[in-house]
Design a protein around this motif. Structure first.
Motif, PDB file in Angstrom:
ATOM      1  N   ASP A   1       1.030  -1.095  -0.319  1.00  0.00           N
ATOM      2  CA  ASP A   1       0.316   0.233   0.081  1.00  0.00           C
ATOM      3  C   ASP A   1       1.116   1.014   0.109  1.00  0.00           C
ATOM      4  O   ASP A   1       2.176   1.170  -0.326  1.00  0.00           O
ATOM      5  CB  ASP A   1      -1.281  -0.100   1.937  1.00  0.00           C
ATOM      6  CG  ASP A   1       0.167  -0.445   2.354  1.00  0.00           C
ATOM      7  OD1 ASP A   1       1.538   0.553   2.662  1.00  0.00           O
ATOM      8  OD2 ASP A   1      -0.836  -0.524   3.608  1.00  0.00           O
ATOM      9  N   GLU A   2       0.053   2.623  -0.306  1.00  0.00           N
ATOM     10  CA  GLU A   2       1.222   4.007   0.059  1.00  0.00           C
ATOM     11  C   GLU A   2       1.911   3.834   0.736  1.00  0.00           C
ATOM     12  O   GLU A   2       3.424   3.745   0.474  1.00  0.00           O
ATOM     13  CB  GLU A   2       0.115   4.727  -0.551  1.00  0.00           C
ATOM     14  CG  GLU A   2       0.276   6.258  -0.670  1.00  0.00           C
ATOM     15  CD  GLU A   2      -0.218   7.364  -0.705  1.00  0.00           C
ATOM     16  OE1 GLU A   2      -1.864   6.790  -0.077  1.00  0.00           O
ATOM     17  OE2 GLU A   2       0.162   8.340  -0.146  1.00  0.00           O
ATOM     18  N   ASP A   3       1.631   3.839   2.302  1.00  0.00           N
ATOM     19  CA  ASP A   3       2.744   3.304   3.262  1.00  0.00           C
ATOM     20  C   ASP A   3       4.236   2.219   3.205  1.00  0.00           C
ATOM     21  O   ASP A   3       5.478   2.461   3.285  1.00  0.00           O
ATOM     22  CB  ASP A   3       2.378   3.382   4.576  1.00  0.00           C
ATOM     23  CG  ASP A   3       1.863   4.526   4.815  1.00  0.00           C
ATOM     24  OD1 ASP A   3       1.744   5.242   4.305  1.00  0.00           O
ATOM     25  OD2 ASP A   3       0.330   4.841   5.779  1.00  0.00           O
ATOM     26  N   SER A   4       3.735   1.361   2.569  1.00  0.00           N
ATOM     27  CA  SER A   4       4.751   0.375   2.497  1.00  0.00           C
ATOM     28  C   SER A   4       5.670   0.321   1.128  1.00  0.00           C
ATOM     29  O   SER A   4       6.500  -0.025   1.787  1.00  0.00           O
ATOM     30  CB  SER A   4       3.798  -1.330   2.320  1.00  0.00           C
ATOM     31  OG  SER A   4       2.814  -1.090   1.222  1.00  0.00           O
TER      32      SER A   4
ATOM     33  N   VAL B   1      10.648   1.761  -0.802  1.00  0.00           N
ATOM     34  CA  VAL B   1      12.084   2.908  -1.097  1.00  0.00           C
ATOM     35  C   VAL B   1      12.584   3.264  -1.386  1.00  0.00           C
ATOM     36  O   VAL B   1      13.641   3.766  -1.250  1.00  0.00           O
ATOM     37  CB  VAL B   1      10.788   3.576  -2.557  1.00  0.00           C
ATOM     38  CG1 VAL B   1      11.334   4.684  -3.297  1.00  0.00           C
ATOM     39  CG2 VAL B   1       9.617   2.526  -3.410  1.00  0.00           C
ATOM     40  N   ALA B   2      12.100   4.110   0.503  1.00  0.00           N
ATOM     41  CA  ALA B   2      13.272   4.916   0.990  1.00  0.00           C
ATOM     42  C   ALA B   2      14.549   3.553   1.373  1.00  0.00           C
ATOM     43  O   ALA B   2      14.904   4.106   1.732  1.00  0.00           O
ATOM     44  CB  ALA B   2      12.698   4.539   2.232  1.00  0.00           C
TER      45      ALA B   2
ATOM     46  N   THR C   1      -1.638   1.078 -12.464  1.00  0.00           N
ATOM     47  CA  THR C   1      -2.143   1.698 -11.301  1.00  0.00           C
ATOM     48  C   THR C   1      -0.862   1.640 -10.152  1.00  0.00           C
ATOM     49  O   THR C   1      -0.505   2.475  -9.573  1.00  0.00           O
ATOM     50  CB  THR C   1      -3.447   0.819 -10.408  1.00  0.00           C
ATOM     51  OG1 THR C   1      -4.090   1.124 -10.829  1.00  0.00           O
ATOM     52  CG2 THR C   1      -3.222   1.302  -9.554  1.00  0.00           C
ATOM     53  N   THR C   2      -0.089   0.435 -10.453  1.00  0.00           N
ATOM     54  CA  THR C   2       1.444  -0.140  -9.504  1.00  0.00           C
ATOM     55  C   THR C   2       2.320   1.058 -10.092  1.00  0.00           C
ATOM     56  O   THR C   2       3.005   1.693  -9.659  1.00  0.00           O
ATOM     57  CB  THR C   2       1.537  -1.796  -9.543  1.00  0.00           C
ATOM     58  OG1 THR C   2       0.092  -2.304  -9.258  1.00  0.00           O
ATOM     59  CG2 THR C   2       2.540  -1.522  -9.056  1.00  0.00           C
ATOM     60  N   ARG C   3       2.569   0.927 -11.532  1.00  0.00           N
ATOM     61  CA  ARG C   3       3.891   2.088 -12.585  1.00  0.00           C
ATOM     62  C   ARG C   3       2.914   3.209 -11.549  1.00  0.00           C
ATOM     63  O   ARG C   3       4.065   4.008 -11.104  1.00  0.00           O
ATOM     64  CB  ARG C   3       3.100   2.042 -13.604  1.00  0.00           C
ATOM     65  CG  ARG C   3       3.814   0.700 -13.971  1.00  0.00           C
ATOM     66  CD  ARG C   3       3.718   0.630 -15.475  1.00  0.00           C
ATOM     67  NE  ARG C   3       4.163  -0.615 -16.168  1.00  0.00           N
ATOM     68  CZ  ARG C   3       5.324  -0.940 -16.056  1.00  0.00           C
ATOM     69  NH1 ARG C   3       5.734  -0.521 -16.649  1.00  0.00           N
ATOM     70  NH2 ARG C   3       5.612  -2.246 -16.720  1.00  0.00           N
ATOM     71  N   GLU C   4       1.890   3.034 -11.791  1.00  0.00           N
ATOM     72  CA  GLU C   4       1.839   5.130 -11.149  1.00  0.00           C
ATOM     73  C   GLU C   4       2.191   5.272  -9.716  1.00  0.00           C
ATOM     74  O   GLU C   4       2.455   6.935  -8.714  1.00  0.00           O
ATOM     75  CB  GLU C   4      -0.043   6.082 -10.916  1.00  0.00           C
ATOM     76  CG  GLU C   4      -0.296   5.983 -12.499  1.00  0.00           C
ATOM     77  CD  GLU C   4       0.360   7.638 -12.995  1.00  0.00           C
ATOM     78  OE1 GLU C   4       0.302   8.315 -12.521  1.00  0.00           O
ATOM     79  OE2 GLU C   4       0.751   7.821 -14.052  1.00  0.00           O
ATOM     80  N   ALA C   5       1.653   4.059  -8.847  1.00  0.00           N
ATOM     81  CA  ALA C   5       2.494   4.787  -7.516  1.00  0.00           C
ATOM     82  C   ALA C   5       3.767   4.522  -7.409  1.00  0.00           C
ATOM     83  O   ALA C   5       4.748   5.073  -6.164  1.00  0.00           O
ATOM     84  CB  ALA C   5       1.571   3.205  -6.356  1.00  0.00           C
TER      85      ALA C   5
ATOM     86  N   ALA D   1       4.975   7.273  -7.597  1.00  0.00           N
ATOM     87  CA  ALA D   1       4.616   8.730  -6.979  1.00  0.00           C
ATOM     88  C   ALA D   1       6.131   8.152  -6.314  1.00  0.00           C
ATOM     89  O   ALA D   1       6.756   9.464  -5.312  1.00  0.00           O
ATOM     90  CB  ALA D   1       3.701   8.516  -6.663  1.00  0.00           C
ATOM     91  N   ALA D   2       6.200   7.076  -5.711  1.00  0.00           N
ATOM     92  CA  ALA D   2       6.965   6.571  -4.195  1.00  0.00           C
ATOM     93  C   ALA D   2       8.083   7.460  -4.706  1.00  0.00           C
ATOM     94  O   ALA D   2       9.529   7.695  -4.432  1.00  0.00           O
ATOM     95  CB  ALA D   2       6.790   5.621  -4.072  1.00  0.00           C
ATOM     96  N   CYS D   3       8.755   7.126  -6.155  1.00  0.00           N
ATOM     97  CA  CYS D   3       9.562   7.045  -6.211  1.00  0.00           C
ATOM     98  C   CYS D   3      10.540   8.772  -6.238  1.00  0.00           C
ATOM     99  O   CYS D   3      11.549   9.135  -5.999  1.00  0.00           O
ATOM    100  CB  CYS D   3      11.134   6.696  -7.987  1.00  0.00           C
ATOM    101  SG  CYS D   3      10.733   4.849  -7.673  1.00  0.00           S
TER     102      CYS D   3
END
Ligand SMILES: [Zn+2]
Length: 251
Positions: free
Chosen positions: A109-112, A117-118, A131-135, A138-140
């Motif tokens: 999910d967004e947090d995990s 990524v961090a 959907t996954t590619r956009e998420a 955004a995280a990157c």
């Protein structure tokens, strides 16, 4: 430091002046996240593990299905029904016991996803849906982590590198934010195996260049591969100043 075993194992790439011992050490100290261990993720994970990327993080919540084996070459017939991440880890450990493998077996999910990524230096998007590619993008962008993005469907492949550390680099959303047929997946539209192998191999190559620090990455360029004619084209892609994801970024 590299052990004698490591110097031998990686000797053929250490021979390259562009890699050398320093580049190999940089690879050993690197961490990369592979999102999706399917058709693209298979060659990506195999080559990055074999090349000695120190920590490989694998994310996939799916299990191996018989219909995957035509192109997802990290898995085999005995792995049908296993979690893809576990099937991949077994194979990667057999190829290179020197590296560390980290598993993400749940959907992120967004947090995990932000945490995953961090924890790394570079992300490879090997997923099969918009959907996954956009998420992932955004995280990157938020973490300023370079993203090597590949896609293949039917007989067409695409590849680009998005590097939020660079002010001139577009992000995935700059290019694809308006949609197109991105929602189609291989399970619906079909795909030929060696094409995903080709795109995944190029993703691995771009990742090794970025992590070891040599060559010119595919930033600001979109590579289009036509498997029918074996032609490749390159388009220049610019950052969209009005992009909803990276537009407000300050250098
Ligand atoms: Zn953008």
């Amino acid at each position: 430091m590299l052990s004698d075993q490591e110097l031998l194992r990686y000797s053929r790439q250490i021979l390259l002046a562009q890699v050398d011992i320093d580049g190999q050490l940089r690879l050993k100290q690197s961490k990369a996240l592979v999102v999706g261990v399917g058709g693209l993720g298979s060659p990506v994970a195999l080559y990055l593990a074999a090349a000695g990327v120190g920590e490989l993080h694998l994310a996939d919540f799916d299990t191996v299905d018989l219909t995957n084996l035509q192109r997802q070459i990290i898995h085999d017939s005995d792995s049908v029904g296993l979690a893809k991440v576990d099937s991949a880890i077994k194979r990667l450990q057999a190829i290179n016991p020197e590296i560390t493998l980290v598993a993400h077996r749940q959907a992120l999910d967004e947090d995990s996803l932000a945490a995953a990524v961090a924890a790394v230096d570079l992300v490879l998007d090997c997923s099969d849906n918009f959907t996954t590619r956009e998420a992932v993008n955004a995280a990157c962008v938020a973490a300023r982590t370079p993203l090597v993005s590949g896609a293949a469907i039917r007989l067409e492949g695409q590849l680009s590198v998005f590097d939020p550390r660079r002010d001139d680099s577009p992000c995935y959303h700059c290019l694809y934010g308006h949609g197109s047929e991105a929602e189609l997946t291989c399970s619906e539209a079909g795909v030929i195996g060696p094409l995903v192998g080709l795109v995944g191999s190029l993703q691995a190559l771009e990742a090794l260049k970025l992590l070891a620090g040599f060559g010119e990455p595919l930033v600001g360029r979109l590579l289009l591969i036509d498997a029918l004619t074996t032609r490749m084209r390159e388009l220049r892609v610019k950052r969209d100043p009005g992009c909803a994801v990276c537009g407000n970024r300050h250098g």
